[in-house]
Design an enzyme around this catalytic site. Structure first.
Site, mmCIF file in Angstrom:
data_model
loop_
_atom_site.group_PDB
_atom_site.id
_atom_site.type_symbol
_atom_site.label_atom_id
_atom_site.label_comp_id
_atom_site.label_asym_id
_atom_site.label_seq_id
_atom_site.Cartn_x
_atom_site.Cartn_y
_atom_site.Cartn_z
ATOM 1 N N THR A 1 -66.133 -36.836 87.201
ATOM 2 C CA THR A 1 -66.154 -37.321 85.815
ATOM 3 C C THR A 1 -67.532 -37.112 85.183
ATOM 4 O O THR A 1 -67.644 -36.822 83.999
ATOM 5 C CB THR A 1 -65.818 -38.834 85.769
ATOM 6 O OG1 THR A 1 -64.689 -39.084 86.601
ATOM 7 C CG2 THR A 1 -65.518 -39.290 84.370
ATOM 8 N N SER B 1 -75.717 -42.930 88.446
ATOM 9 C CA SER B 1 -75.365 -43.986 87.502
ATOM 10 C C SER B 1 -75.312 -45.378 88.127
ATOM 11 O O SER B 1 -76.306 -45.846 88.667
ATOM 12 C CB SER B 1 -74.052 -43.619 86.830
ATOM 13 O OG SER B 1 -73.812 -44.460 85.748
ATOM 14 N N HIS B 2 -74.148 -46.004 88.108
ATOM 15 C CA HIS B 2 -74.028 -47.393 88.577
ATOM 16 C C HIS B 2 -73.839 -47.470 90.090
ATOM 17 O O HIS B 2 -73.756 -48.563 90.636
ATOM 18 C CB HIS B 2 -72.841 -48.051 87.883
ATOM 19 C CG HIS B 2 -71.574 -47.281 88.085
ATOM 20 N ND1 HIS B 2 -71.351 -46.073 87.464
ATOM 21 C CD2 HIS B 2 -70.520 -47.516 88.868
ATOM 22 C CE1 HIS B 2 -70.183 -45.606 87.855
ATOM 23 N NE2 HIS B 2 -69.649 -46.448 88.710
ATOM 24 N N LYS C 1 -76.308 -33.867 87.192
ATOM 25 C CA LYS C 1 -75.409 -33.277 86.206
ATOM 26 C C LYS C 1 -76.193 -32.420 85.228
ATOM 27 O O LYS C 1 -77.388 -32.636 84.997
ATOM 28 C CB LYS C 1 -74.604 -34.341 85.493
ATOM 29 C CG LYS C 1 -75.396 -35.230 84.595
ATOM 30 C CD LYS C 1 -74.441 -36.117 83.807
ATOM 31 C CE LYS C 1 -75.227 -37.061 82.944
ATOM 32 N NZ LYS C 1 -74.423 -37.699 81.932
ATOM 33 N N ASP D 1 -77.009 -49.995 83.207
ATOM 34 C CA ASP D 1 -76.765 -49.489 84.562
ATOM 35 C C ASP D 1 -77.912 -48.611 85.065
ATOM 36 O O ASP D 1 -78.962 -48.505 84.426
ATOM 37 C CB ASP D 1 -75.432 -48.726 84.618
ATOM 38 C CG ASP D 1 -75.495 -47.418 83.857
ATOM 39 O OD1 ASP D 1 -76.305 -47.316 82.908
ATOM 40 O OD2 ASP D 1 -74.747 -46.480 84.210
ATOM 41 N N ASP E 1 -78.648 -45.444 85.142
ATOM 42 C CA ASP E 1 -79.239 -44.398 84.303
ATOM 43 C C ASP E 1 -79.295 -44.769 82.823
ATOM 44 O O ASP E 1 -79.601 -43.921 81.985
ATOM 45 C CB ASP E 1 -78.502 -43.066 84.499
ATOM 46 C CG ASP E 1 -77.035 -43.141 84.114
ATOM 47 O OD1 ASP E 1 -76.443 -44.228 84.244
ATOM 48 O OD2 ASP E 1 -76.472 -42.119 83.683
ATOM 49 N N ASP F 1 -77.010 -45.603 80.538
ATOM 50 C CA ASP F 1 -76.025 -45.255 79.510
ATOM 51 C C ASP F 1 -74.955 -46.325 79.312
ATOM 52 O O ASP F 1 -74.232 -46.302 78.329
ATOM 53 C CB ASP F 1 -75.397 -43.871 79.771
ATOM 54 C CG ASP F 1 -74.760 -43.742 81.136
ATOM 55 O OD1 ASP F 1 -74.815 -44.703 81.926
ATOM 56 O OD2 ASP F 1 -74.200 -42.662 81.418
ATOM 57 N N ARG F 2 -74.852 -47.280 80.258
ATOM 58 C CA ARG F 2 -73.832 -48.322 80.089
ATOM 59 C C ARG F 2 -74.443 -49.592 79.514
ATOM 60 O O ARG F 2 -75.650 -49.807 79.603
ATOM 61 C CB ARG F 2 -73.208 -48.677 81.437
ATOM 62 C CG ARG F 2 -72.443 -47.544 82.041
ATOM 63 C CD ARG F 2 -71.706 -48.020 83.275
ATOM 64 N NE ARG F 2 -70.960 -46.907 83.821
ATOM 65 C CZ ARG F 2 -69.849 -47.020 84.532
ATOM 66 N NH1 ARG F 2 -69.367 -48.231 84.801
ATOM 67 N NH2 ARG F 2 -69.226 -45.960 84.973
ATOM 68 N N THR G 1 -60.882 -39.766 80.130
ATOM 69 C CA THR G 1 -62.051 -40.500 80.617
ATOM 70 C C THR G 1 -63.227 -39.548 80.847
ATOM 71 O O THR G 1 -63.053 -38.469 81.430
ATOM 72 C CB THR G 1 -61.682 -41.201 81.939
ATOM 73 O OG1 THR G 1 -60.727 -42.214 81.639
ATOM 74 C CG2 THR G 1 -62.899 -41.841 82.582
ATOM 75 N N GLU H 1 -63.855 -48.041 78.044
ATOM 76 C CA GLU H 1 -63.705 -49.398 78.575
ATOM 77 C C GLU H 1 -64.720 -49.694 79.673
ATOM 78 O O GLU H 1 -64.953 -50.844 80.007
ATOM 79 C CB GLU H 1 -62.282 -49.617 79.097
ATOM 80 C CG GLU H 1 -61.728 -48.561 80.069
ATOM 81 C CD GLU H 1 -62.459 -48.442 81.373
ATOM 82 O OE1 GLU H 1 -62.774 -49.496 81.954
ATOM 83 O OE2 GLU H 1 -62.714 -47.299 81.819
ATOM 84 N N SER H 2 -65.298 -48.641 80.252
ATOM 85 C CA SER H 2 -66.195 -48.779 81.391
ATOM 86 C C SER H 2 -67.629 -49.081 80.959
ATOM 87 O O SER H 2 -68.572 -48.505 81.484
ATOM 88 C CB SER H 2 -66.153 -47.495 82.218
ATOM 89 O OG SER H 2 -66.410 -46.380 81.378
ATOM 90 N N LYS I 1 -73.297 -41.768 76.184
ATOM 91 C CA LYS I 1 -73.228 -43.181 75.871
ATOM 92 C C LYS I 1 -74.629 -43.765 76.028
ATOM 93 O O LYS I 1 -75.459 -43.182 76.715
ATOM 94 C CB LYS I 1 -72.206 -43.898 76.744
ATOM 95 C CG LYS I 1 -72.357 -43.726 78.241
ATOM 96 C CD LYS I 1 -71.138 -44.332 78.923
ATOM 97 C CE LYS I 1 -71.260 -44.331 80.432
ATOM 98 N NZ LYS I 1 -70.738 -43.100 81.045
HETATM 99 C C1 VG1 Z 1 -66.327 -43.829 85.457
HETATM 100 C C2 VG1 Z 1 -65.764 -44.452 84.195
HETATM 101 C C3 VG1 Z 1 -65.860 -43.476 83.042
HETATM 102 C C4 VG1 Z 1 -67.318 -43.034 82.859
HETATM 103 C C5 VG1 Z 1 -67.834 -42.462 84.175
HETATM 104 C C6 VG1 Z 1 -69.298 -42.110 84.115
HETATM 105 O O1 VG1 Z 1 -65.556 -42.695 85.806
HETATM 106 O O2 VG1 Z 1 -64.432 -44.858 84.393
HETATM 107 O O3 VG1 Z 1 -65.358 -44.078 81.879
HETATM 108 O O4 VG1 Z 1 -67.426 -42.065 81.858
HETATM 109 O O5 VG1 Z 1 -67.667 -43.421 85.221
HETATM 110 O O6 VG1 Z 1 -70.070 -43.212 83.753
HETATM 111 P P1 VG1 Z 1 -64.408 -42.729 86.939
HETATM 112 O O7 VG1 Z 1 -63.895 -41.334 87.034
HETATM 113 O O8 VG1 Z 1 -65.044 -43.245 88.163
HETATM 114 O O9 VG1 Z 1 -63.383 -43.702 86.432
HETATM 115 V V1 VG1 Z 1 -71.638 -43.351 84.387
HETATM 116 O O10 VG1 Z 1 -72.379 -44.596 83.621
HETATM 117 O O11 VG1 Z 1 -71.234 -43.440 85.980
HETATM 118 O O12 VG1 Z 1 -72.406 -41.820 84.077
HETATM 119 CO CO CO Z 2 -74.356 -44.511 83.851
#
Ligand code: VG1
Ligand code: CO
Length: 544
Positions: free
Chosen positions: A18, A113-114, A126, A278, A280, A282-283, A345, A365-366, A377
């Protein structure tokens, strides 16, 4: 500059998910693993000779060595300039902004990320394109295909760069600029929001706030913007120092992981506003005194009130949300008579809509919300948006949310995650769900009659590209939905996400707890997917 071509063997698991390629640090430390993926990216791109690459990460374990490797590879592959955040740090939204501001060819962002960090935890990388946004699927597919048959990568013979001293280093035709990671981003925020009003509201004590940086990248950003520029007290930002292992925690902004914040926001003498971001940056998680705002509601509330924010006062062109995000923002769009797009997503699907000027705001939603100011984001942007709203409306977070529900109704929403499920079991669940889809429409379960049951497929309205298998949806006549998806960001087994939503128009029922209000849908979801039955688990690992 001496350039060496080094022979390598392909790995077969470098397919980005993703949001980039995410693996355990130990996987990235295998000989040539990082190098193969970076060379695969460079091999798939064209005409960047002499151009600029932006480089930075969330500071997690392996960030610095990875940056040193990438500098040597970018030099060998012909980039003319590399812009790097001091200490190797750049939040994802700041990297997006810097790519755009300095007209870079693209950027490499190092983050998982998280996901947790440390020698036994996760790392990620990425590539973002020249618009500042995540590479679209056609590019990530090209990277993967190239990685399957790569046989060499290129490295320049240069010394390790001092990442901590701001300034420019010239090596032959290559210039390497180490920049302050916060300054450009802080200026951008200043151009979007009413900083004078925010200063007054915070300085006068009308807004008290608490921001949890979770020992991740937003610490320095939050300190500069919230404390130095807006005058919040220095104890308003907690866990502000970025650590390679995030203090041993998941830098995941939800009520379970941002524990200290949650306790204080739901305790006595809670501040007016609380938020977390989070790994990085972005959340965002938004809370107020004794209230948690679901990200789907947050997006809808932002859209409904965007006219109160200087940068969006003139125009809200349209909005977009990822498919599993609740339909709350759709109601705002319908009321304001603006377009609302539904995308798969992942932020990469918003890029074309933003570039084409079709949308101003978008979200997932995340815990992700953003606008056309960058192509990612943006956690702190969302925090400032809410602070600006509170200051303008002179209302508490709870009042803003309740007033919104009264006007538009409430989309009661939650997500259940089952993590590290065995691959075979997860695939079995998906097959089982698929096999039921044709027969479901028209069937009634209690108060729920199935209207449609399908797999979400998206045709990009700008470039016509098609992305299929983007999640299984079961929609009901009353507008409720259950959605099932396998995560594309995990590094262990499979994560099944179940998204549940039900609309409630009656304001006297708006104060219900989401889990109880959604109980019947939660049971139905189990009936359809049998996750508990097939894994023997009794409850989800995470509920958000
Ligand atoms: C998750 C979230 C998605 C978000 C992605 C990256 O992906 O559901 O909405 O864009 O993380 O966010 P997945 O495929 O695990 O559902 V981040 O802040 O990890 O760059
Ligand atoms: Co992130």
């Amino acid at each position: 500059m001496q350039i060496e071509t080094i022979t390598t063997h392909p790995y077969n698991d470098q397919n980005p998910g993703t949001s980039g390629l995410r693996k355990k640090v130990k996987v990235f430390q295998q000989p040539g693993y990082l190098e193969n993926f970076v060379q695969s990216i460079f091999d798939s791109l064209h005409d960047f000779s002499g151009k600029t690459l932006v480089l930075g990460g969330d500071g997690r374990y392996f960030n610095r060595p990875a940056i040193q490797i990438i500098i040597k590879m970018a030099a060998a592959n012909g980039f003319g300039k590399i812009i790097i955040g001091q200490g190797g740090l750049l939040s994802t939204p700041a990297a997006s902004h810097i790519i755009r501001k300095y007209n870079a060819f693209g950027g490499l962002i190092l983050s998982a990320s998280h996901n947790p960090g440390g020698p036994d935890e996760d790392f990620g990388i990425k590539y973002n394109i020249g618009n500042g946004g995540p590479a679209p699927e056609k590019d990530t597919t090209a990277f993967y295909l190239r990685s399957l048959n790569i046989d060499s990568y290129k490295m320049a013979h240069i010394e390790d760069i001092d990442l901590d001293s701001i300034g420019t280093i010239q090596i032959d035709d290559l210039s390497i600029a180490i920049i302050d990671p916060v300054t450009d981003y802080a200026e951008l925020m200043q151009s979007i929001f009413d900083f004078n009003l925010l200063k007054q509201s915070i300085g006068s004590g009308y807004i008290t706030l608490l921001f949890d940086a979770m020992h991740a990248i937003t610490g320095p950003y939050a300190k500069r913007i919230l404390v130095d520029m807006l005058g919040a007290t220095s104890d308003s930002v907690i866990n502000a120092e970025p650590l390679e292992d995030f203090g041993g925690h998941h830098p995941d902004p939800n009520l379970a992981h941002a524990k200290e914040l949650a306790e204080r926001m739901f305790g006595p003498a809670a501040p007016v506003f609380g938020a977390a971001s989070d790994g990085d940056g972005d959340r965002n998680m938004i809370t107020g005194s004794n209230i948690f705002v679901t990200p789907s509601d947050s997006l809808a509330i932002m859209a409904a009130n965007a006219h109160l924010i200087p940068a969006y006062a003139q125009e809200l062109r349209g909005v977009a949300r990822s498919m599993p995000t609740s339909q709350a923002v759709d109601r705002v769009a319908a009321c304001y008579n603006i377009p609302c797009y539904e995308t798969p997503t992942g932020w990469k699907f918003f890029g074309n809509l933003l570039d084409a000027g079709k949308i101003t705001l978008c979200g997932e939603e995340s815990f992700g919300t953003g606008s056309d100011h960058v192509r990612e984001k943006d956690g702190l942007w969302a925090v400032l948006f809410w602070l600006n709203l509170i200051a303008r409306k002179r209302q508490s977070v709870a009042d803003i949310v309740h007033e919104h529900w009264q006007k538009f109704g409430r989309d009661i929403y939650c997500r259940h995650d089952y993590e590290a499920v065995e691959m075979d079991i997860a695939n079995g669940i998906v097959e089982h769900l698929r096999s039921q889809l044709p027969a479901l429409p028209g069937q009634t379960f209690g108060e729920y009659t199935v209207k449609y049951a399908d797999e979400f497929s998206y045709e990009d309205p700008i470039d016509g590209s098609i992305s299929s298998n983007q999640g299984i949806r079961i929609g009901f006549e009353n507008g409720s939905r259950i959605i099932f998806r396998l995560s594309g960001t995990g590094t262990v087994g499979a994560t099944l996400r179940i998204y549940l939503e039900r609309f409630e128009a009656d304001a006297s029922k708006h104060d219900q707890d989401a889990q109880s209000a959604l109980a019947e849908l939660i049971n139905l979801a189990e009936q359809f997917c049998e996750i508990k039955k097939r894994t023997g688990r009794i409850e989800p690992d995470v509920v958000t």
